[in-house]
Design an enzyme around this catalytic site. Structure first.
Site, PDB file in Angstrom:
ATOM      1  N   ASP A 159     -13.852  -2.421   0.355  1.00  0.00           N
ATOM      2  CA  ASP A 159     -12.390  -2.463   0.379  1.00  0.00           C
ATOM      3  C   ASP A 159     -11.810  -1.478   1.400  1.00  0.00           C
ATOM      4  O   ASP A 159     -10.720  -1.690   1.940  1.00  0.00           O
ATOM      5  CB  ASP A 159     -11.807  -2.113  -0.995  1.00  0.00           C
ATOM      6  N   ASP A 190      -6.833   4.408  -1.050  1.00  0.00           N
ATOM      7  CA  ASP A 190      -6.085   3.149  -0.990  1.00  0.00           C
ATOM      8  C   ASP A 190      -4.696   3.266  -0.375  1.00  0.00           C
ATOM      9  O   ASP A 190      -3.916   2.312  -0.430  1.00  0.00           O
ATOM     10  CB  ASP A 190      -5.966   2.543  -2.391  1.00  0.00           C
TER      11      ASP A 190
END
Length: 410
Positions: free
Chosen positions: A176, A110
């Site tokens: 994602d 991330d």
């Protein structure tokens, strides 16, 4: 008669522009009032803390290695962009530089969110010395997660007794992860090194190949064999079921492939983004009238099979609407298809009022209410989330650029 028609057309254009200005300015005024208290709380006692959500009457702060750690800094950079007020840049720089060590983080994927939204926006808006180095180092760290045999960036590590290991996964990739490609593409542009661009293209191609159902909805998780490249399983982590359509996953999907087209000009990515958008928007069963989706498009149907989710069948996710709206403004710029801009405008209209926009002085200073983190994990259900606010402001910036006849993304 022709002159009258032209006059009416001009009047309509002026009225449209005024309406756009009104909703943007109204949101900016509201955000200024709301964020004032959140900034104060996050910098109390000269200690920079990262606000994530507001629950049980208290602001919840997260450590720098949490996946949402870059969004509040990004929100402040966007407030500087929207208002031109230097005070927001000052606060944004403080909240950006507390993330300095993230450039060396390699244990999850991330970092694209965490650093591009903070340092990336700071570099774009203020060209602060050293911010470019942080972006390059972060791309290097992210590249260590590339698995060449499978052609993808691994999202999560699977070690010990973690919940990912308990699922039996080997090399999980979540939709994602498409959001990290913006960082990789940008760093290749900055450095002239094609390594990062090539990784991003490989990941996008494999995602396009393996993450989608025939109807263009996306699976949340694809588990690969990182040695053979074989797909082991398609499933969910944060949706209601493996075959359900988790709303934020659909949002990341359209956003990620629109970004891939921006940097490559590859029509395959644009066509894919369009198909995903049309799937989301044309099917009446996917979006409610106000265009703020349920947390999972299949929540009602699958709750019949999984009764523990019955109490969440009506739960909306404002964060997904904000992400989709922002993506649709950019997609409209490349296609000029009216469906996209009308849908984005409707989402912004809904998010700009009750029940989604919080009243001034409430909600811990966050702008939006009614977002969802992960219902299966029991985390952040029906609360404000810092990334919902971030993407709302990004959508407003893009809307303003379009209104001014400018490309929505610099």
């Amino acid at each position: 008669m022709k002159r009258n028609i032209l006059s009416l057309a001009c009047l309509a254009a002026v009225l449209f522009s005024c309406t756009c200005n009104d909703i943007i300015q109204d949101n900016v005024r509201n955000a200024e009032k709301q964020l004032a208290s959140l900034i104060e709380a996050s910098e109390a006692n000269d200690t920079i803390r990262i606000p994530s959500t507001f629950k049980n009457g208290e602001i919840e702060f997260v450590p720098v290695d949490d996946w949402v750690s870059g969004f509040f800094a990004g929100t402040l950079w966007y407030m500087y962009e929207l208002t031109g007020k230097e005070e927001y840049a000052v606060h944004a720089q403080k909240h950006t530089e507390v993330l300095h060590e993230i450039q060396f983080l390699k244990w999850h994927h991330d970092v694209g969110f965490m650093v591009y939204d903070s340092y990336g926006n700071g570099l774009r808006l203020k060209n602060i010395p050293g911010y470019d180095t942080v972006l390059v180092n972060t791309a290097k760290s992210l590249a260590t997660r590339f698995r060449p045999n499978a052609g993808i960036i691994q999202s999560w590590n699977v070690v010990g007794d973690c919940w990912q290991a308990q699922r039996g996964w080997k090399c999980p990739v979540i939709i994602d992860n498409m959001m990290n490609l913006e960082l990789l593409f940008k760093v290749s542009e900055m450095t002239g090194d094609p390594t990062y661009r090539n990784i991003a293209i490989s990941h996008a191609d494999k995602t396009m190949e393996n993450h989608y159902r025939e109807d263009m909805s996306t699976y949340h998780v694809v588990d690969y064999d990182d040695e053979t490249g074989e797909v082991r399983r398609r499933c969910t982590a944060q949706g209601i079921a493996d075959e359900s359509r988790w709303a934020r996953g659909q949002a990341w999907s359209i956003y990620g492939f629109t970004v891939a087209y921006r940097f490559t000009g590859d029509e395959r990515y644009l066509d894919h983004a369009k198909k995903v958008a049309e799937y989301l928007l044309v099917n009446e069963d996917n979006m409610p009238e106000d265009m703020v989706p349920l947390w999972d498009f299949d929540a009602v149907e699958f709750a019949k099979v999984y009764p523990e989710y019955e109490k969440y069948v009506d739960q909306r996710d404002a964060s997904s609407a904000a992400i989709i709206a922002s993506a649709l403004y950019e997609l409209w710029w490349y296609t000029r298809e009216e469906l996209y801009i009308k849908s984005a405008d409707k989402m912004i209209e809904s998010l700009s009022k009750a029940p989604y926009r919080a009243e001034i002085g409430t909600n811990g200073g966050f702008i939006l209410k009614h977002s969802v983190g992960s219902i299966p994990h029991g985390g952040n259900i029906d609360v404000p989330l810092n990334y919902a606010d971030y993407y709302l402001l990004e959508a407003l910036i893009r809307k303003r650029h379009i209104q001014n006849g400018e490309k929505p993304v610099e």
